[in-house]
Each structure stands twice: as structure tokens, then as C-alpha cells.
Design an enzyme around this catalytic site. Structure first.
Site, PDB file in Angstrom:
ATOM      1  CG  MET A  36     -13.850  -8.816  32.065  1.00 24.26           C
ATOM      2  SD  MET A  36     -14.963  -9.355  33.340  1.00 24.26           S
ATOM      3  CE  MET A  36     -16.514  -9.094  32.669  1.00 24.26           C
ATOM      4  CG  PHE A  80      -0.783  -3.079  -4.794  1.00 20.18           C
ATOM      5  CD1 PHE A  80       0.197  -2.737  -3.823  1.00 20.18           C
ATOM      6  CD2 PHE A  80      -2.012  -2.139  -5.302  1.00 20.18           C
ATOM      7  CE1 PHE A  80      -0.097  -1.632  -2.918  1.00 20.18           C
ATOM      8  CE2 PHE A  80      -2.140  -1.156  -4.301  1.00 20.18           C
ATOM      9  CZ  PHE A  80      -1.285  -0.885  -3.114  1.00 20.18           C
ATOM     10  CD  GLN A  81      -4.607  -2.221  -1.897  1.00 18.32           C
ATOM     11  OE1 GLN A  81      -5.441  -2.101  -2.723  1.00 18.32           O
ATOM     12  NE2 GLN A  81      -4.394  -1.394  -0.943  1.00 18.32           N
TER      13      GLN A  81
END
Lengths: 156, 570
Positions: free
Chosen positions: B474, B112-113
Site C-alpha cells: 500500500m 522494576f517493571q
């Protein structure tokens, strides 16, 4: 500027991810890798990476400078007067002539290194262009598999 | 002393003199946050997005010259930080970013993560570390700061697995760093410097080409000195604005794609470029084969890879620009003859009179250039100006009267929209007594707008001047010039109520459509000392000029309509 083939040796700290730093640098900056070999340097905490590459003079200069910038890189050697060798293993069907191939391997600093029931394996270690010649010559014996090893080089 | 890895991190930061850490907690970095809670050696600022944390640390570093520090958790915390790392990497900004990682035992399991932070950040950091043993943590932290700030500076990532921050061990913070494979060249080669000095003395039309490296090396005083003693004209890159000071008569202005006429002509006609901490970026050179065709090149840079990368160099000098300049000045003393370059200065003055940096003002609608000039008149030297990326950034670089280095903070190399606001927070934390103004656009400001909350909570009163043209200006400009006016996805007519947005986040907002309103709003915002949005409606279709079309030669500029105007700040 003309493209030329070059061989570089890189002495690096033998730590995880150092190879990815080098290969990532080549990929990210669009430099070619022809072959890359790496192995630890005996009795040290260094690894020796040998890279065969090609590019023009400016690209080559950038490669060495960018390699130098990597923190774990100790030394970049741009080979000029070098002895360069590459290894190749070729697997032949057992029907091929052992004697012929023995002689062929012998002509390129090699020999038969393994024989099994259905196949045998020849090995050659020589200059990369001669390894190419060997592979060409071995074609008429219907090789089953060819594995080239990548070059290693040492400055004279 | 025995302590856990998390405490070691805090102790190392304190030992490095870190005053402010910008960050965002999460699972894998929680141990460190627990120690942050217990200590009072540094302040932690909770940004509302990890990208903003890194930009804030970056702004802090650019304003002070010290190493900026950010802290994030693993997985998405880290990936959010990547844009910040890349931004700092491209502009050579010293940062140490500490990321949590899943425990060692989970690495490689798609935990996880979990994400390969070292793998992802390799091309956008100067160096990075995955800490594999607690015993190496103090050394790695020491090295991280050393690598970040020495040589060509840059961001360093230290990725620390959660079990290492929990583990206890002995802490001795190293006093010195010794990395055999990392020894930047500081002193320039004496012989090369002598040759370069000779070339300067013999040149007829030399030109100082000043880059961001001069700011990083704190060498601006020496650049001013060499210019002053030799009376050699100078041009600045986007990253070097402020080095010479806008009122210096030798300064031609900014060069490159949106450089002014005399700067680009100077570069096109010079016979000797004296490049100081500049890297011949494509936005500076235009078409390479037409670039500075008549010039020999002296190139001083601390990074050897910058030398000869794009143009062939006649006098390569690897070293710290400060050290090299000291030697150069010694060499030039008594030998350089300012009168020798008088004709050259006159040529450039003629160019400048022919096409001065200018714009056509209006009484009906606010011109963005006017707004920037006006900020310069009202707060000038005492302000720090940050910017986002786009038209407003170029107008700010062209029209603001910068007086000193580190006064102008922007993302030059990567061109990161959303940089300006968090960077302003970092600069304001470093210099609470200075007015910090982020000049931004209606596109860019939304890319880190959540920082309103951070600024309000921590009372970091930065002022955001939104040059609102209801366009991604731009890109719109390029669509006008090169895409037959097909405004694909650049129309930002649908936008938030910026005033209300600021107020909803406990800031203060202003809607401005006239010059008088702008003056009043800026004065009020400075007085109120709160985070502010000044939403300025500006001319919708104003273009940034001069402009060298991409891949065009530097001397082929699209120029603004000629006006009988006074000469402006360079």
C-alpha cells in the site's frame, strides 16, 4: 465558524485520575483550556471542575459530548446565564502606596490581604475581564508577582 | 467466601462466562497465574507476545460478539498490549484486559517493571481502573465487563497491584452494576424517529450507509429487512462488510477511498443518507466539503459524540441501532413505496455497469484479486476471514463474497499490521468448526509471526494466505502515485523462506505461483487441519483500485482499466 469563549462546569466522581481524564481529553483532542479549577463538592463524593475554553460551535459540542462519555462524569453544564468569578493575588513592593492599592483593590471587590516587611499582597475576586482590568491598573505599582486563580461559575 | 485477589479474578471471569483467556505471565501477575493453574473454569492460551494476546481476545470478541479477555503483566507486558487496546478502542470492540502492577507500596518509585498503565491507556480504552483496595476488586471487575459490552462497546483495562492479588478477603461477586454516571442511551427519541421516517418516505434518492455499529449491535437482519421492504440501495463501510450479503441486489458495495464506483457515486448523489452505526470516517467521506452535497442526513448512533462530529446532521438519533431500526420499520410499514426509488436504483445500476468492481486477470502471474475470489469460491460462506492491513486488506474487502456479519474481521480504525494472525486464532477458538483464513501480506505477517508457535502448540489450525508482492504494497502504491516512484524502504525483496518458517514452528508451508498450485495448497491445508502459511507470489505492482486520492472528492476516483469481465461480487 467563529471562535467563542465558553465556561463549562463538570460534576465528576471525586476519585484519583479523574482530572487527568479530563485534561488528557482536552490535550488529546486538541481543545483549548483557558483556565481549569477543581475542588470537592461539600458533603458529597463529587468534585466540581470549571473549565473556561474557546472554540467554534462544533468544537464546543464535541467537548461536552466527549466529557459526557467519560465514565466518572455525572453532569456537564454549559453555562449560559451564569455568575462567573475569578480570583487574583498580586504582590507589591512595600514602597508602593498602600492607600492607592487599597482603593484600587476595593474598586474590584478586593483588598489588602497580607503585609510583610518588604511587600504586601492585594487580592481581588471579580469577573475575569475585570480581573484583567485590575491587573492592567496595578502595573504602574510595579507588581512583583501576579497569580490568577482560574474561573468558577454558577448558573443563575 | 474468603479467597485471595488472584482467585477473585478467576472467579469473576468464570462468573462472566469466559471460556478462553489469552495472555502471557510475568512477575506482577504471577499470583493470578498461580490461580489459573489451579482452576478449570476457563482455558488459557499462551500467546508468544502480549500484543498478540490482546488481538486474539479481540478476534474472539469480533467473531462472537462476547467480551474478549486478555491478561498481561506490568511494565513491558502492559506496554506491548497497548497496540491491542488501541486497535479494539478504534473499532469499538468489547474487551477486558487485566494487567499486573507493582505492589501498591512501590507505585510511583520507578520500581522494576513499573509503568503508569492507567495513564498510558487512558486515551485508548473506554475506561480503566487501578485497583487500590481488595474490597473494590469484585465491583471493578463486574463494572469492567459491563462497561466493555454496553453502550458503544470498547476495551476496559483493570490494573491490579501484586499485593492485592495476594491479599485475602471476602468475595461476593455483584449481581448488578449501578454506575450513576454511566447510563448509555439505548432507545432512540420517538419524535426524531418519526421525523426520519417521514424524510425517508419523501426522499427520492435515499441511501442506507451501513457501518460497523450494525455488526456490533447484531442488527444486520433488521438492516436487511428495512432495505428489503423499502428497496432502498445500500453501501457498506469496511467494518460492515457482510451485513447485507454480497448477492443482495440493493448492495452497491463498499464505499470510500477504495470503494467501488457505484457506491461512491451513490453517496455523492443521494438526497438522503440513512447512516446506521457509521461515523463518517475520513477514509469514507473523502473531501468533506464535497461529500454528499445534495443529501440530508439521518444519523443513528449509540455514541452522541459521533453525531455532528464531522458533518451536520438533519435527523440525529442517539440510540442502539437495533432498537431504532425496529421503530423505523414499524413507521415505514405500509407507508414506504419501493417503486418511488425505482429511478434511483436504475441510475445506480447504470453506474455499476459503467464501472463494475473489476480487475485484469493474467495467465502469467497470479493476481491477488484472483486469489481472494478463489478463496471465496472454495470456502465462501463457511469461512471466517481475518486480515492484516494494507493492499491485501482492501482487496479482501472488495473481492471476497461476504455473506454474513462477523465473517470479516479486520483492524479498520487503527489499521494495525500484525492484527490478522492472532485475531484469526481468537476467531478459530470461538468457532473451531469453521475454516479461518487470515488474508495477509509479506509485510504484515512478520509483525506477529511468533504466533505460529501458539497456533501449533494449541492446535489452532488457521490458514494464512500471504499475498506476497515483495513490497509494503500500500505504501508502495502511494509512492508510485504521489512520490514519483521513489520506493523508500518499501522493497521487501529480502524476506524469509515463509514455507520453511512455518515448518520450523511446527506448521505447514506452501509455495504457490500458479492457480493450480493455489487450489491444491488451500485444499491440502484445510484437510491437514494444521496452522499453515500459503505463500502466494502475486503480481508485484498491482494497485488497489478504484482509489480516491486522500483529501479528494469521493466522486473523483482513479479507476481500473476497463475489461469485458463478468460482474463480480459486491
Amino acid at each position: 465558524m467563529e471562535n467563542v469563549r465558553r465556561v463549562i462546569s463538570v460534576l465528576v466522581a471525586n476519585e484519583s485520575s479523574v482530572l487527568s481524564r479530563i485534561s488528557g481529553l482536552f490535550a488529546g483532542r486538541g481543545y483549548n483550556i483557558e483556565t481549569l479549577t477543581v475542588a470537592p463538592v461539600p458533603d458529597s463524593n463529587l468534585s466540581h471542575v470549571t473549565i473556561a475554553t474557546n472554540g467554534n460551535e462544533r468544537v464546543f459540542e464535541q467537548i461536552t459530548k466527549q466529557l459526557h462519555k467519560l465514565v466518572p462524569v455525572y453532569k456537564v453544564i454549559e453555562h449560559e446565564e451564569m455568575v462567573e468569578k475569578e480570583m487574583v493575588l498580586v504582590k507589591f513592593p512595600i514602597e508602593a502606596s498602600l492607600a492607592d492599592i487599597q482603593a484600587l483593590c476595593g474598586a474590584y471587590n478586593g483588598g489588602i490581604v497580607n503585609v510583610g516587611l518588604n511587600m504586601f499582597i492585594g487580592m481581588v475576586a471579580d469577573e475575569p475581564c475585570r480581573v484583567g482590568h485590575f491587573i492592567e491598573a496595578s502595573q504602574r505599582y510595579n507588581p512583583i508577582e501576579i497569580v490568577r486563580g482560574g474561573v468558577v461559575a454558577i448558573e443563575r | 467466601m474468603k479467597m485471595n485477589g488472584a482467585q477473585m479474578v478467576c472467579e469473576a471471569l468464570i462468573a462472566e462466562g469466559v471460556k478462553t483467556v489469552f495472555g502471557y505471565p510475568g512477575g506482577a501477575i504471577m499470583n493470578v497465574y498461580d490461580e489459573i493453574y489451579k482452576q478449570d473454569g476457563f482455558e488459557h492460551i499462551l500467546n508468544r507476545h502480549e500484543q498478540a494476546s490482546v488481538h486474539a481476545a479481540d478476534g474472539y470478541a469480533r467473531a462472537t460478539g462476547e467480551v474478549g479477555v486478555a491478561m498481561v503483566t506490568s511494565g513491558p507486558g502492559f506496554t506491548n498490549a497497548v497496540t491491542g487496546l488501541a486497535t479494539a478502542y478504534m473499532d469499538s470492540i468489547p474487551l477486558v484486559v487485566i494487567s499486573g502492577q507493582v505492589p501498591l507500596s512501590l507505585i510511583g518509585t520507578d520500581g522494576f517493571q513499573e509503568i503508569d498503565a492507567v495513564g498510558i491507556s487512558r486515551p485508548c480504552t473506554k475506561h480503566n481502573y487501578l485497583v487500590r483496595e481488595l474490597s473494590e476488586l469484585p465491583r471493578i471487575l463486574k463494572e469492567a465487563f459491563h462497561i466493555a459490552r454496553t453502550g458503544r462497546p470498547g476495551p476496559v483495562l483493570v490494573d491490579i497491584p501484586k499485593d492485592i492479588t495476594a491479599e485475602f478477603g471476602d468475595f461476593v461477586y455483584p449481581k448488578e452494576v449501578n454506575i450513576d454516571s454511566y447510563k448509555p442511551t439505548i432507545k432512540g427519541n420517538r419524535r426524531q424517529i418519526e421525523k426520519a421516517v417521514d424524510a425517508i418516505i419523501k426522499a427520492k434518492k435515499p441511501l442506507l450507509y451501513i457501518g460497523g455499529g450494525v455488526v456490533l449491535a447484531n442488527a444486520s437482519d433488521l438492516v436487511r429487512k428495512i432495505a428489503d421492504m423499502s428497496q432502498i440501495p445500500a453501501v457498506e463501510t469496511l467494518m460492515a462488510r457482510g451485513v447485507m450479503g454480497h448477492s443482495n441486489p440493493l448492495l452497491q458495495g463498499m464505499l470510500g477511498m477504495h470503494g467501488n464506483y457505484s457506491s461512491n457515486m451513490a453517496m455523492s448523489e443521494t438526497d438522503l443518507i440513512i447512516a446506521l452505526g457509521a461515523r463518517f470516517d475520513d477514509r469514507v467521506t473523502g473531501k468533506l466539503s464535497e461529500f454528499a452535497k445534495y443529501a440530508d442526513i439521518i444519523h443513528v448512533d449509540i455514541d452522541p459524540a459521533n453525531i455532528g462530529k464531522l458533518v451536520d446532521v438533519d435527523y440525529p438519533i442517539v440510540g442502539d441501532v437495533k432498537e431504532v431500526l425496529e421503530k423505523m420499520i414499524e413507521g415505514l410499514e405500509g407507508k414506504v413505496n419501493p417503486a418511488r426509488y425505482a429511478d434511483w436504483r436504475e441510475v445506480l445500476e447504470r453506474y455499476d455497469n459503467l464501472h463494475p468492481q473489476s480487475y485484469v486477470d493474467s495467465d502469467e502471474v497470479l493476481k491477488p484479486q484472483w486469489v481472494i475470489e478463489r478463496i471465496g469460491q472454495l470456502v465462501g460462506e463457511q469461512a471466517i476471514i481475518t486480515s492484516d492491513v494494507g493492499q491485501h486488506q482492501m482487496w479482501a474487502a472488495q473481492h471476497y463474497p461476504f455473506d454474513r456479519p462477523r465473517q470479516w474481521i479486520n483492524s479498520g480504525g487503527l489499521g494495525t499490521m500484525g492484527f490478522g494472525f492472532p485475531a484469526a486464532l481468537g476467531a478459530k477458538k470461538a468457532f473451531p468448526n469453521k475454516t479461518v483464513i487470515n488474508i495477509t501480506g509479506d509485510g504484515s505477517i512478520l509483525m506477529n509471526v511468533q504466533e505460529l508457535v501458539t497456533a501449533a502448540e494449541y492446535r489452532i489450525p488457521v490458514i494464512n494466505v500471504i499475498l506476497n508482492n515483495h513490497f509494503l504494497g500500500m505504501v508502495r502504491q502511494w509512492q508510485t502515485f504521489f512520490y514519483d516512484g521513489r520506493y523508500s524502504e518499501t522493497d521487501l525483496t529480502f524476506q524469509p523462506n515463509f514455507k520453511a518458517l512455518a515448518e520450523a514452528c511446527h506448521g505447514i508451508g506452501y509455495d504457490v505461483t500458479t492457480k493450480a498450485e493455489f487450489d491444491a495448497a488451500l485444499k491440502d491445508a484445510i484437510e491437514k487441519d494444521r496452522v499453515a502459511f500459503i505463500n502466494v507470489q502475486v503480481a508485484r505492482f498491482e494497485d488497489v483500485l478504484p482509489m480516491v486520492p486522500a483529501a479528494g472528492a469521493l466522486y473523483n476516483m482513479m479507476l481500473p482499466k476497463k475489461v469485458e469481465s463478468k460482474k463480480e461480487a459486491k
